[in-house]
Design a protein around this motif. Structure first.
Motif, PDB file in Angstrom:
ATOM      1  N   PRO A 100     -10.236   5.396 -23.534  1.00 23.90           N
ATOM      2  CA  PRO A 100      -9.966   4.915 -24.885  1.00 23.90           C
ATOM      3  C   PRO A 100      -9.694   6.065 -25.854  1.00 23.90           C
ATOM      4  CG  PRO A 100     -12.288   4.715 -24.351  1.00 23.90           C
ATOM      5  CD  PRO A 100     -11.594   5.065 -23.088  1.00 23.90           C
ATOM      6  N   SER A 101      -8.877   5.772 -26.862  1.00 22.35           N
ATOM      7  CA  SER A 101      -8.582   6.797 -27.860  1.00 22.35           C
ATOM      8  C   SER A 101      -9.849   7.097 -28.642  1.00 22.35           C
ATOM      9  CB  SER A 101      -7.488   6.306 -28.801  1.00 22.35           C
ATOM     10  OG  SER A 101      -7.897   5.097 -29.404  1.00 22.35           O
ATOM     11  N   TRP A 117     -22.273   7.089 -25.332  1.00 24.12           N
ATOM     12  CA  TRP A 117     -21.903   7.850 -26.526  1.00 24.12           C
ATOM     13  C   TRP A 117     -20.433   8.236 -26.498  1.00 24.12           C
ATOM     14  CZ3 TRP A 117     -23.300   8.593 -31.231  1.00 24.12           C
ATOM     15  CH2 TRP A 117     -22.762   9.642 -31.950  1.00 24.12           C
ATOM     16  N   ASN A 160     -16.822   5.859 -27.533  1.00 20.72           N
ATOM     17  CA  ASN A 160     -16.331   5.531 -28.860  1.00 20.72           C
ATOM     18  C   ASN A 160     -16.275   4.018 -29.050  1.00 20.72           C
ATOM     19  OD1 ASN A 160     -15.359   6.026 -31.430  1.00 20.72           O
ATOM     20  ND2 ASN A 160     -13.221   5.996 -30.759  1.00 20.72           N
ATOM     21  N   ASN A 161     -17.306   3.344 -28.585  1.00 15.94           N
ATOM     22  CA  ASN A 161     -17.334   1.899 -28.635  1.00 15.94           C
ATOM     23  C   ASN A 161     -18.733   1.467 -29.024  1.00 15.94           C
ATOM     24  OD1 ASN A 161     -17.846  -0.829 -27.677  1.00 15.94           O
ATOM     25  ND2 ASN A 161     -15.885  -0.682 -26.645  1.00 15.94           N
ATOM     26  N   LYS A 162     -18.821   0.487 -29.920  1.00 13.41           N
ATOM     27  CA  LYS A 162     -20.154   0.126 -30.431  1.00 13.41           C
ATOM     28  C   LYS A 162     -20.998  -0.568 -29.381  1.00 13.41           C
ATOM     29  CE  LYS A 162     -18.308  -0.133 -35.040  1.00 13.41           C
ATOM     30  NZ  LYS A 162     -16.868  -0.400 -34.965  1.00 13.41           N
ATOM     31  N   TRP A 163     -20.358  -1.384 -28.540  1.00 12.15           N
ATOM     32  CA  TRP A 163     -21.126  -2.048 -27.480  1.00 12.15           C
ATOM     33  C   TRP A 163     -21.743  -1.017 -26.553  1.00 12.15           C
ATOM     34  CZ3 TRP A 163     -21.729  -6.527 -29.234  1.00 12.15           C
ATOM     35  CH2 TRP A 163     -20.680  -7.272 -29.775  1.00 12.15           C
ATOM     36  N   GLU A 169     -16.150   0.341 -21.779  1.00 12.62           N
ATOM     37  CA  GLU A 169     -14.819   0.956 -21.801  1.00 12.62           C
ATOM     38  C   GLU A 169     -14.387   1.458 -20.436  1.00 12.62           C
ATOM     39  OE1 GLU A 169     -12.560   0.951 -23.919  1.00 12.62           O
ATOM     40  OE2 GLU A 169     -13.662   0.149 -25.634  1.00 12.62           O
ATOM     41  N   THR A 216      -7.053   1.291 -27.611  1.00 10.23           N
ATOM     42  CA  THR A 216      -8.059   1.044 -28.646  1.00 10.23           C
ATOM     43  C   THR A 216      -9.363   0.601 -27.996  1.00 10.23           C
ATOM     44  OG1 THR A 216      -7.095  -1.141 -28.838  1.00 10.23           O
ATOM     45  CG2 THR A 216      -6.601   0.414 -30.604  1.00 10.23           C
ATOM     46  N   PRO A 217     -10.494   1.074 -28.555  1.00 11.36           N
ATOM     47  CA  PRO A 217     -11.783   0.628 -28.020  1.00 11.36           C
ATOM     48  C   PRO A 217     -11.926  -0.879 -28.158  1.00 11.36           C
ATOM     49  CG  PRO A 217     -12.070   2.471 -29.521  1.00 11.36           C
ATOM     50  CD  PRO A 217     -10.650   2.037 -29.648  1.00 11.36           C
ATOM     51  N   TYR A 218     -12.627  -1.481 -27.204  1.00 10.70           N
ATOM     52  CA  TYR A 218     -12.758  -2.942 -27.187  1.00 10.70           C
ATOM     53  C   TYR A 218     -13.746  -3.415 -28.245  1.00 10.70           C
ATOM     54  CZ  TYR A 218     -13.857  -7.589 -25.531  1.00 10.70           C
ATOM     55  OH  TYR A 218     -14.053  -8.938 -25.456  1.00 10.70           O
ATOM     56  N   GLU A 219     -13.272  -4.294 -29.118  1.00 12.60           N
ATOM     57  CA  GLU A 219     -14.202  -4.929 -30.043  1.00 12.60           C
ATOM     58  C   GLU A 219     -13.857  -6.407 -30.133  1.00 12.60           C
ATOM     59  OE1 GLU A 219     -15.376  -1.690 -33.070  1.00 12.60           O
ATOM     60  OE2 GLU A 219     -15.456  -3.551 -34.210  1.00 12.60           O
ATOM     61  N   PRO A 227     -10.656  -2.408 -34.161  1.00 14.98           N
ATOM     62  CA  PRO A 227     -11.986  -1.819 -34.355  1.00 14.98           C
ATOM     63  C   PRO A 227     -12.222  -1.405 -35.803  1.00 14.98           C
ATOM     64  CG  PRO A 227     -10.855  -0.792 -32.519  1.00 14.98           C
ATOM     65  CD  PRO A 227      -9.873  -1.704 -33.154  1.00 14.98           C
ATOM     66  N   VAL A 228     -13.432  -1.658 -36.274  1.00 13.18           N
ATOM     67  CA  VAL A 228     -13.807  -1.284 -37.632  1.00 13.18           C
ATOM     68  C   VAL A 228     -14.519   0.059 -37.579  1.00 13.18           C
ATOM     69  CG1 VAL A 228     -15.103  -1.963 -39.667  1.00 13.18           C
ATOM     70  CG2 VAL A 228     -14.070  -3.702 -38.209  1.00 13.18           C
ATOM     71  N   GLY A 229     -13.928   1.069 -38.177  1.00 16.03           N
ATOM     72  CA  GLY A 229     -14.580   2.373 -38.253  1.00 16.03           C
ATOM     73  C   GLY A 229     -14.714   3.036 -36.894  1.00 16.03           C
ATOM     74  N   GLU A 230     -15.566   4.031 -36.861  1.00 15.72           N
ATOM     75  CA  GLU A 230     -15.781   4.808 -35.648  1.00 15.72           C
ATOM     76  C   GLU A 230     -16.717   4.082 -34.678  1.00 15.72           C
ATOM     77  OE1 GLU A 230     -15.201   8.455 -34.588  1.00 15.72           O
ATOM     78  OE2 GLU A 230     -13.376   7.585 -35.411  1.00 15.72           O
ATOM     79  N   GLY A 231     -16.618   4.431 -33.411  1.00 14.71           N
ATOM     80  CA  GLY A 231     -17.571   3.895 -32.449  1.00 14.71           C
ATOM     81  C   GLY A 231     -18.853   4.699 -32.429  1.00 14.71           C
ATOM     82  N   GLN A 232     -18.735   5.992 -32.739  1.00 18.55           N
ATOM     83  CA  GLN A 232     -19.922   6.849 -32.683  1.00 18.55           C
ATOM     84  C   GLN A 232     -20.595   6.861 -34.045  1.00 18.55           C
ATOM     85  OE1 GLN A 232     -17.753  10.173 -31.311  1.00 18.55           O
ATOM     86  NE2 GLN A 232     -18.113   9.724 -29.151  1.00 18.55           N
ATOM     87  N   VAL A 233     -21.217   5.720 -34.378  1.00 21.11           N
ATOM     88  CA  VAL A 233     -21.804   5.568 -35.704  1.00 21.11           C
ATOM     89  C   VAL A 233     -23.248   6.078 -35.692  1.00 21.11           C
ATOM     90  CG1 VAL A 233     -20.405   3.656 -36.487  1.00 21.11           C
ATOM     91  CG2 VAL A 233     -22.365   3.208 -35.035  1.00 21.11           C
ATOM     92  N   PHE A 248     -26.987   5.747 -35.830  1.00 20.26           N
ATOM     93  CA  PHE A 248     -27.644   4.580 -35.255  1.00 20.26           C
ATOM     94  C   PHE A 248     -29.136   4.695 -35.452  1.00 20.26           C
ATOM     95  CE2 PHE A 248     -29.325   2.198 -31.589  1.00 20.26           C
ATOM     96  CZ  PHE A 248     -28.743   0.978 -31.882  1.00 20.26           C
TER      97      PHE A 248
END
Lengths: 337, 118
Positions: free
Chosen positions: A85-86, A145, A148-151, A241, B40-43, B48-54, B56
């Protein structure tokens, strides 16, 4: 065979270290082949077992009785596009499956296939086991980490919480096994249980076994403790991902760890790879597959537990139980001499 | 002795090599056709909203601290477990005292409610 090879090495002017390293390499390749074959078989078995438990047939089309299904899946995974993923941290993303598989392989150094048949009977065997199994949490954090994905992030954070909570009861139950045998060597643990079922550690260690089995299922992320990849809430957790063969590596490592965990349960509490009539390796397979089938039975029977329940079970139930077991084992060892 | 740990290193390398080799093998078989939408990261199909590495909220800071305490305890337990049979009741009583002090801390954390995960 080894003599002939040793002669060949001397002929080429190579010393003993080179020969030993070569033998280690052969053993490593054999173990990886063993793990790969077992994973192929177990994935098929898991689908069949879950099928029958849920009153359906499981795979039937590919090959006789669907036996070639996993092989077909492996080829499919190999020919899938490699999507990174980007915004991913490429180096860490690529390294995560490598770390988890290297750890799953390295664990097999101390696991006995026969009473004295293991790659290396390390004198710190039990510590080594807890150290190497601890590496998988590193791989989960890396995968989660870097994606780059919240899940993925949520899944990996959960897995870290889960693993540190269940590491403690797991190691405490392993210490009790070490106390019974008076050694951290797995060879000595098997030797201490020789001479009939009455000598198996399961009888004085029934509490320890329950703690070990529960915490072990959590350590290898088997249901009902598969929260790091809970499909129904986190899509696929830390490996959301990952696709194609990189995902396949996580999957194979999971099954390699399942086999290792079952083999360890048999070694610690059920006399290890020994038994009457049949050769040790056959007993190794029988006992290991028994625990694998129990794990599958549990997975397809129990629902996934909630995160707070998971933490409560670890800290409020398993750790006290493990400490009680430790005290009991201490008394047992001291008083019996 | 050294040979044993050479084998550990070799096993780690073989395990890593298995993955690298298969990825290299797969390169011959797999297509390569990336484009921005695919990467694109899967959401759940949304953009996707914002960064994935938020940043936490790690809820288990206390859990991690307790884990370290118990892990250090285990380091003491391992050598004790091997020689317990020879040292006898005296060593057992000493370890029980040590464990009671640690469990005391666990009970304190428990009563304080820091082990609640919500």
């Amino acid at each position: 065979m080894t003599d002939w090879l040793w002669g060949l090495f001397q002929q080429w002017g190579l010393g003993e270290p080179a020969f030993n390293a070569f033998m280690g390499l052969i053993k490593g390749v054999l173990v990886v082949a063993f793990l790969a074959v077992n994973a192929l078989l177990l994935i098929y078995l898991e689908r069949k077992v879950s099928g029958y438990i849920q009153n359906r047939l499981g795979p039937t089309r590919t090959g006789p009785k669907g036996l070639l299904q996993t092989l077909a899946d492996a080829v499919k995974l190999l020919s899938k596009e490699d999507v990174i993923p980007s915004g991913a941290d490429r180096a860490v993303y690529i390294l995560a499956p490598i770390v988890i598989f290297a750890a799953a392989t390295a664990l097999w150094i101390v696991i006995p296939f026969g009473p004295q048949t293991m790659v290396q009977d390390l004198n710190i065997g039990l510590i080594y086991i807890s150290a190497v199994t601890g590496l998988s949490v590193l791989a989960f954090l890396m995968a989660g980490w870097s994606s780059n994905n919240k899940w993925s992030l949520l899944g990996s954070m959960r897995s870290a919480a889960q693993l540190i909570s269940y590491e403690v009861p797991l190691v405490l139950s392993i210490v009790a096994v070490g106390m019974m045998a008076g050694s951290l060597r797995l060879g000595d643990i098997v030797a201490a249980q020789q001479g009939g079922i009455g000598n198996w550690f399961i009888f004085p260690q029934i509490l320890g076994f329950i703690v070990f089995f529960t915490a072990g299922l959590a350590e290898i992320n088997r249901a009902p403790f598969d929260l790091p990849e809970a499909e129904s809430e986190l899509v696929a957790g830390f490996n959301t991902e990952y696709s194609g063969f990189r995902w396949g590596v996580f999957f194979v490592a999971e099954y390699a760890n399942l086999v290792a965990f079952s083999a360890l349960a048999a070694t610690f509490f059920f006399g290890g790879p020994t038994g009457p009539v049949l050769p040790p390796f056959v007993w190794f397979l029988i006992k290991t597959y028994f625990f694998i089938l129990v794990a599958m039975w549990i997975r397809w029977t129990l629902p996934r537990i909630r995160v707070d329940h998971l933490m409560n079970l670890g800290w409020y139930v398993l750790i006290p139980l493990a400490l009680i077991n430790l005290g009991w084992t201490g008394l047992y060892v001291v008083l019996r001499g | 002795m050294l040979q044993a740990y050479t084998d550990v290193l070799i096993f780690l390398l073989v395990g890593a090599g298995f993955v690298v080799l298969n990825m290299a093998l797969g390169r011959l078989l797999r297509p390569h056709n990336p484009y921005p939408e695919k990467l694109t990261p899967y959401e759940c199909g949304e953009v996707p909203v914002g960064e994935g590495q938020v940043p936490f909220n790690i809820r288990y800071y206390i859990f991690a601290l307790l884990f370290v305490v118990f892990d250090v305890e285990v380091v003491f337990l391992f050598p004790w477990s091997v020689v317990l049979r020879d040292l006898g009741l005296y060593a057992f009583v000493l370890m029980v005292i040590f464990l009671v002090m640690l469990v005391d801390g666990l009970v304190y954390a428990w009563k304080k409610g820091v082990l609640r995960w919500v």
